[in-house]
Design a protein around this motif. Structure first.
Motif, mmCIF file in Angstrom:
data_model
loop_
_atom_site.group_PDB
_atom_site.id
_atom_site.type_symbol
_atom_site.label_atom_id
_atom_site.label_comp_id
_atom_site.label_asym_id
_atom_site.label_seq_id
_atom_site.Cartn_x
_atom_site.Cartn_y
_atom_site.Cartn_z
ATOM 1 N N SER A 1 9.270 -12.754 45.148
ATOM 2 C CA SER A 1 9.824 -11.744 43.888
ATOM 3 C C SER A 1 8.177 -11.620 42.322
ATOM 4 N N PRO A 2 7.239 -11.342 42.074
ATOM 5 C CA PRO A 2 7.078 -9.989 43.296
ATOM 6 C C PRO A 2 7.284 -10.396 43.740
ATOM 7 N N ASP B 1 20.037 -10.438 39.423
ATOM 8 C CA ASP B 1 21.510 -10.118 40.342
ATOM 9 C C ASP B 1 21.091 -10.510 41.633
ATOM 10 N N VAL B 2 20.119 -10.174 42.552
ATOM 11 C CA VAL B 2 20.027 -10.590 43.266
ATOM 12 C C VAL B 2 19.792 -11.974 44.098
ATOM 13 N N PHE C 1 11.801 -1.125 50.897
ATOM 14 C CA PHE C 1 11.842 -2.293 51.493
ATOM 15 C C PHE C 1 12.800 -2.412 49.914
ATOM 16 N N THR C 2 13.371 -1.805 49.664
ATOM 17 C CA THR C 2 13.950 -2.629 48.689
ATOM 18 C C THR C 2 15.153 -3.527 49.262
ATOM 19 N N LEU C 3 15.940 -4.584 48.446
ATOM 20 C CA LEU C 3 17.021 -5.342 49.305
ATOM 21 C C LEU C 3 17.903 -5.897 47.572
ATOM 22 N N THR C 4 19.372 -5.023 48.001
ATOM 23 C CA THR C 4 20.757 -5.048 46.354
ATOM 24 C C THR C 4 21.059 -6.168 47.048
#
Length: 371
Positions: free
Chosen positions: A172-173, A184-185, A149-152
């Motif tokens: 976010s959160p 950075d995203v 579930f992460t996003l770079t």
């Protein structure tokens, strides 16, 4: 309501000249059940402090004497107070508010979305985003996250370039997973959207509960006129019933939202209540550290049970792994504890409440797992 009644209701609805993109849809809503421990909607479960309740009551009483007149259409005092709370050299010209953050987001879609336009977001995320898109006839594009579930930054930017959205929603959160995005995203998404003139919305409904070191996207607003940071008074402020959401952005974006807002959309009562509450920010936010402590306690004890809770920057915890998550949800409900089945296989979400509520949840979960 019985299944037969539900079917009859659906047939009657479908007989109306409903827009095609609304047919077969269901309204948003978590279960509203009478239970001992209500931990499914991420409310601040601590009651409003008496001093704040008294101040709101006094302010509303005063406002009631002039309800024969329309309220301040520009809600100037409220925007000034919200700007002062947010800091970062923001002024009332950078702030907008509406009846809950959902209406704030809806107004963004009304101004910058609509037929022929697209909004991109990254599920699993806040389930209102596609509903708001549907309600404004904006095409909703489901982005993709990694299996955890992460996003770079690179992956988010690639998807923006591939889909050319008019709007991007970044939660976010993130709800329901609870983890904040790195700035950075946000920067990568904003830069990738430059060529499409994309509006980028960072939904920070739970920001006050963030872990130490997590930075708000408010720090990125300077020089980014298409960046919007939305907030709410429903969560950390414990004012879910007041329905007050707001955002910070460039003055030109707030001017655009004036084009779509309904006349006098914030009532005199709402403005009075919110202004009175903002005179007592420290008192209202006094429970935040206690809630964060209960959240961290939940994470620790779930790990001791052999479960896998996600890192949480919010006032809730997303956790698994269950072969049948809904059966666990039902087992908790049978014991008087209502949490959220968010529809993601093998996972559930629980609000971090008071110490007593946390204990009740953990005791009930151990019983369910043992059974």
């Amino acid at each position: 309501m019985t299944n037969q009644q539900e079917q009859a209701k659906t047939v009657a609805l479908e007989a109306l000249p409903l827009r095609d993109n609304l047919r077969g849809q269901f309204p948003y809503g978590a279960p509203q059940l009478e239970v001992t421990h209500l931990l499914n909607t991420n409310e601040n479960t601590h009651p409003v402090p008496q001093v704040v309740a008294d101040a709101i009551g006094k302010a509303v009483h005063t406002a009631a004497t002039s309800l024969n007149r329309y309220p301040d259409r520009e809600f100037t005092e409220l925007r000034q107070r919200l700007a002062a709370y947010l800091g970062h050299e923001l002024t009332e010209n950078n702030v907008w508010a509406a009846n809950g953050s959902n209406e704030v987001l809806q107004q963004v879609l009304q101004a910058f979305g609509g037929p022929g336009r697209k909004v991109l977001s990254f599920p699993p995320t806040y389930s209102m985003y596609p509903l708001l898109a549907s309600g404004t006839n904006t095409e909703y594009i489901s982005g993709v996250r990694a299996d955890d579930f992460t996003l770079t930054p690179d992956e988010a930017a690639r998807q923006v370039k591939d889909t050319a959205p008019d709007i991007v929603f970044l939660c976010s959160p993130n709800n329901p997973t609870g983890t904040a995005l790195g700035l950075d995203v946000v920067e990568a998404v904003y830069q990738a959207g430059e060529q499409f003139n994309t509006i980028v919305v960072v939904d920070e409904a739970y920001e006050e509960f963030s872990l130490s070191g997590t930075k708000s996207a408010l720090t990125l607003l300077q020089g980014r006129e298409r960046l919007i940071v939305s907030r709410t008074m429903s969560k950390a402020f414990a004012l879910a019933g007041a329905r007050l959401g707001y955002l910070a952005t460039s003055p030109q974006v707030t001017d655009a939202l004036r084009l779509v807002r309904l006349p006098y959309h914030l009532s005199a009562i709402t403005q009075a209540a919110a202004n009175a509450a903002l005179e007592h920010v420290d008192v209202l936010l006094a429970t935040v550290d206690e809630i964060k402590a209960q959240r961290d306690r939940i994470v620790h004890e779930l790990e001791e049970m052999g479960l896998k809770p996600a890192v949480s920057d919010s006032n809730f915890v997303f956790f698994g792994w269950f072969e049948d998550a809904h059966a666990v949800w039902q087992g908790l409900l049978d014991r008087g504890v209502l949490i959220r089945d968010v529809g993601i296989p093998h996972h559930l979400r629980v609000t971090a409440g008071t110490a007593e509520e946390t204990t009740a949840f953990l005791v009930a979960l151990r019983e369910v797992i043992s059974a």
